[in-house]
Design a protein around this motif. Structure first.
Motif, PDB file in Angstrom:
ATOM      1  N   ARG A  96       0.851  -1.198   0.000  1.00  0.00           N
ATOM      2  CA  ARG A  96       0.000   0.000   0.000  1.00  0.00           C
ATOM      3  C   ARG A  96       0.883   1.242   0.000  1.00  0.00           C
ATOM      4  O   ARG A  96       2.029   1.198   0.427  1.00  0.00           O
ATOM      5  N   LYS A  97       0.294   2.368  -0.422  1.00  0.00           N
ATOM      6  CA  LYS A  97       1.094   3.594  -0.532  1.00  0.00           C
ATOM      7  C   LYS A  97       1.407   4.216   0.827  1.00  0.00           C
ATOM      8  O   LYS A  97       2.391   4.940   0.972  1.00  0.00           O
ATOM      9  N   GLU A 155       0.246   6.815   2.415  1.00  0.00           N
ATOM     10  CA  GLU A 155       0.356   8.276   2.495  1.00  0.00           C
ATOM     11  C   GLU A 155      -0.649   8.763   3.528  1.00  0.00           C
ATOM     12  O   GLU A 155      -1.852   8.752   3.291  1.00  0.00           O
ATOM     13  N   ILE A 164      -6.478  18.483   5.131  1.00  0.00           N
ATOM     14  CA  ILE A 164      -7.660  17.926   4.477  1.00  0.00           C
ATOM     15  C   ILE A 164      -7.661  18.219   2.975  1.00  0.00           C
ATOM     16  O   ILE A 164      -8.094  17.372   2.178  1.00  0.00           O
ATOM     17  N   ASP A 165      -7.137  19.375   2.568  1.00  0.00           N
ATOM     18  CA  ASP A 165      -7.129  19.703   1.137  1.00  0.00           C
ATOM     19  C   ASP A 165      -6.292  18.697   0.347  1.00  0.00           C
ATOM     20  O   ASP A 165      -6.735  18.180  -0.678  1.00  0.00           O
ATOM     21  N   PHE A 207      -5.433  15.725   1.328  1.00  0.00           N
ATOM     22  CA  PHE A 207      -6.075  14.408   1.432  1.00  0.00           C
ATOM     23  C   PHE A 207      -7.205  14.296   0.408  1.00  0.00           C
ATOM     24  O   PHE A 207      -7.294  13.313  -0.341  1.00  0.00           O
ATOM     25  N   ALA A 208      -8.062  15.333   0.362  1.00  0.00           N
ATOM     26  CA  ALA A 208      -9.190  15.317  -0.569  1.00  0.00           C
ATOM     27  C   ALA A 208      -8.689  15.216  -2.016  1.00  0.00           C
ATOM     28  O   ALA A 208      -9.277  14.494  -2.839  1.00  0.00           O
ATOM     29  N   ALA A 239      -5.906  13.803  -3.019  1.00  0.00           N
ATOM     30  CA  ALA A 239      -5.410  12.438  -3.237  1.00  0.00           C
ATOM     31  C   ALA A 239      -6.581  11.478  -3.447  1.00  0.00           C
ATOM     32  O   ALA A 239      -6.548  10.596  -4.320  1.00  0.00           O
ATOM     33  N   VAL A 240      -7.641  11.660  -2.644  1.00  0.00           N
ATOM     34  CA  VAL A 240      -8.823  10.799  -2.770  1.00  0.00           C
ATOM     35  C   VAL A 240      -9.473  11.008  -4.142  1.00  0.00           C
ATOM     36  O   VAL A 240      -9.814  10.041  -4.841  1.00  0.00           O
ATOM     37  N   ALA A 241      -9.620  12.275  -4.536  1.00  0.00           N
ATOM     38  CA  ALA A 241     -10.236  12.581  -5.834  1.00  0.00           C
ATOM     39  C   ALA A 241      -9.441  11.931  -6.959  1.00  0.00           C
ATOM     40  O   ALA A 241     -10.015  11.343  -7.892  1.00  0.00           O
ATOM     41  N   ALA A 286      -7.548   9.244  -6.727  1.00  0.00           N
ATOM     42  CA  ALA A 286      -7.709   7.784  -6.658  1.00  0.00           C
ATOM     43  C   ALA A 286      -9.051   7.341  -7.233  1.00  0.00           C
ATOM     44  O   ALA A 286      -9.182   6.234  -7.743  1.00  0.00           O
ATOM     45  N   LEU A 287     -10.068   8.211  -7.135  1.00  0.00           N
ATOM     46  CA  LEU A 287     -11.403   7.847  -7.598  1.00  0.00           C
ATOM     47  C   LEU A 287     -11.581   8.025  -9.097  1.00  0.00           C
ATOM     48  O   LEU A 287     -12.587   7.613  -9.672  1.00  0.00           O
TER      49      LEU A 287
END
Ligand SMILES: Cc1cc2nc3c(=O)[nH]c(=O)nc-3n(C[C@H](O)[C@H](O)[C@H](O)COP(=O)(O)OP(=O)(O)OC[C@H]3O[C@@H](n4cnc5c(N)ncnc54)[C@H](O)[C@@H]3O)c2cc1C
Lengths: 294, 250
Positions: free
Chosen positions: B228-229, B231, B238-239, B241-242, B244-246, B248-249
């Motif tokens: 796993r990465k 990170e 949060i910015d 993180f958001a 990175a999530v965006a 990944a999606l």
């Protein structure tokens, strides 16, 4: 080599018969509740169960199939009823059922130890009984004949009495088919707070699942939606673990997820070792902010 | 009414670590009651309290289970007496072998039982088969996935919860019943119960003969983890993180 498949569901019958073909050249199917499917085994047994009887009472019928066929291996669909029916026949043969076999290498089979912390390779010294899911085999076609033999019902001496049955309606999505799954854990303090997880799911086109305690100790979520060693095994593109500590028993259900995203307020939570992206923070702040920013 | 509850003592998996050679390191792990057996103990204790009964706990565990703390823990949960057989060959014993040992304990100490309760599955093997094997050995009926029990004369009426239906089943006694964790929420023993537990009768014996196993364990190794990465962001990030999530999606 001859395999006897003891299955309950329609998918279970077909998938285990197809799997049995990969390890045996002769496949026999026994079904207790409802008629067996044809065309998936060399021979099928319809083990009779009179209307209103508990399935476990049909153990003599399953034993009769075992005695008649003398199979080299018994593959059992892991349902509670089959655990009893198959377990009873194993006990009579002086054998143990090896549970939840994940792979076969001749007579050596592998399953999980301590909820997936380790894998255990083992071998039955006598008769071979395994509970096994379709995922233990390569995908394949089930082939067979239309031969069905009926085994008449013989009641046990100390029978169970089925007094009533109530259907439980299925709730929630089929998570095995979802690209994005949101998992909620005990980090949620109240049932109503799960709305936040649902909102995130709506935002990212996902569906909601949970850890086992949310479906069991509290009944916030239906039992068919918990993920892990004793629940669902998923392989979504993305899995969000929200307020989930990351115990192995849960994580084995998502090891095949492409990306794991974790929200947890404890920086030492084991989930972070198994996550691609994680944020150390209070989910009550992180989730609304994340929904806003996505 | 005489109730027996089968209890496995196992290493606490929170403190089992994976060594460099991927074997399991138990050196930091204390012995605990296998999680779901605490629910079975509670169900047994409540049933005994409601039916003017007694409860004995029986256990087939390793010699590490012969530990004052864990024995007191068992006895502080509404249990009257504990009978343990301890031998290190029981650590990975298969369900046939374990059930034979439990049958031996029952025959010797509690042959007048009405009901034997088992948990949903042990934390280590989680086979859900010892209940069935024990019932077969004792030649009594068995039922599993039980979420509620009510004694009615010489029968127990159980609520059995399956994935898509709930059954109401009458079980003639004596019988073996395995319960789901939902059946009862385990108590948290207080100081008074723990002190009283120290005075309750308990016995630990070795195996009478060699264990008759039906499954040979060849190897126990931790699997390679999916890389796993890792990170990890702080709450203030949060910015990032958001973003990175965006990504990944996508
Ligand atoms: C035989 C056996 C089989 C099992 N099978 C399964 C299974 O199939 N599936 C399963 O899920 N479990 C299973 N379990 C249970 C498993 O061991 C764990 O107990 C369970 O997964 C823990 O669930 P959880 O992570 O939701 O809760 P916890 O372990 O209690 O974790 C809650 C987490 O939430 C975090 N948190 C709390 N508040 C907040 C907040 N405000 N913001 C952010 N984070 C917060 C905490 O830091 C903690 O890490 C099994 C256990 C046994 C013994």
């Amino acid at each position: 080599m001859k395999a006897l498949v003891l299955a309950e569901s329609l998918d279970g019958q077909r998938d285990l018969c197809a799997g049995a073909r990969q390890i045996a050249d002769e496949v026999v199917l026994a079904v207790v509740k409802g008629a067996p499917q044809t065309g998936i085994a060399d021979k099928a047994y319809d083990v009779e169960l009179p209307e209103g009887e508990a399935a476990e009472n049909a153990v003599a019928g399953v034993q009769a199939v075992y005695d008649a066929e003398q199979p080299d291996v018994v593959l059992i669909e892991p349902t509670p009823r089959n655990k009893i029916l198959g377990g009873m026949v194993a006990a009579k043969a002086g054998a143990s059922v090896i549970s939840d076999v994940a792979s076969f290498d001749g007579d050596t089979v592998t399953n999980m130890y301590f909820g997936g912390l380790a894998e255990m390779k083992q071998k039955a010294t006598g008769a071979k009984f395994y509970t096994v899911a379709a995922t233990a085999f390569q995908p394949g076609e089930a082939t067979g004949t239309d031969t069905v033999e009926t085994i008449a019902y013989t009641a046990p001496a100390k029978a169970l009495v089925l007094k009533g049955t109530k259907e439980v309606p299925r709730e929630g999505a089929d998570l095995t088919k979802c690209d994005v799954v949101i998992g909620a854990g005990r980090g949620f303090a109240e049932e109503a707070d799960l709305q936040m997880a649902r909102d995130l799911a709506a935002k990212v086109g996902g569906e909601l699942g949970c850890s086992r305690p949310l479906a069991e100790n509290v009944d916030w979520m239906p039992r068919n939606l918990y993920i892990g060693v004793s629940g669902l095994n998923l392989a979504p593109k993305a899995y969000f673990a929200l307020g989930i500590s990351g115990q192995m028993q849960h994580m084995v259900g998502v090891t095949n997820a492409e990306t794991i995203i974790a929200v947890n307020k404890d920086q030492n939570a084991p989930i972070f070792k198994q996550a691609d992206y994680g944020i150390v923070g209070d989910l009550y702040k992180v989730i609304p902010a994340l929904i806003e920013k996505l | 009414m005489k109730i027996v509850v089968a209890v496995k003592v196992v290493a606490d998996d929170q403190d089992i670590f994976v060594s460099g050679d991927r074997s399991l390191d138990y050196s930091k792990a204390r012995q605990i009651i296998s999680t779901y057996d605490t629910n079975a103990i509670e169900a047994a204790a409540q049933l005994a309290a409601d039916n003017d009964g007694t409860v004995v706990a029986i256990s087939a565990s390793t010699t590490k289970a012969d530990d004052t703390k864990v024995k007191k823990d068992i006895l502080s949960r509404g249990i009257d007496e504990l009978f343990m057989v301890a031998d290190d060959s029981l650590e990975t014993a298969d369900s046939y072998a374990t059930a034979q040992v439990l049958k031996g304990i029952v025959d010797a100490n509690a042959s007048d039982y009405d009901l034997i309760l088992c948990g949903d599955g042990s934390a280590d093997l989680y086979a859900g088969q010892v209940d069935v094997q024990l019932a077969a050995a004792l030649d009594v009926p068995v039922i599993n996935e039980v979420t509620g029990l009510k004694v009615e004369g010489d029968k127990v009426v159980v609520e059995r919860t399956l994935e898509d239906e709930v059954e109401e089943i009458e079980v003639p006694l004596p019988a073996v019943i395995s319960v789901s964790p939902n059946v009862a929420t385990p108590r948290i023993p207080g100081m008074r119960e723990i002190l009283a537990a120290g005075k309750k009768p308990s016995s630990v014996e070795g195996l009478a003969g060699a264990l008759e196993t039906k499954v040979e364990v060849e190897d126990i190794k931790a699997p390679e983890m999916t890389p796993r990465k890792n990170e990890i962001f702080a709450e203030g990030d949060i910015d990032a993180f958001a973003a990175a999530v965006a990504e990944a999606l996508k």
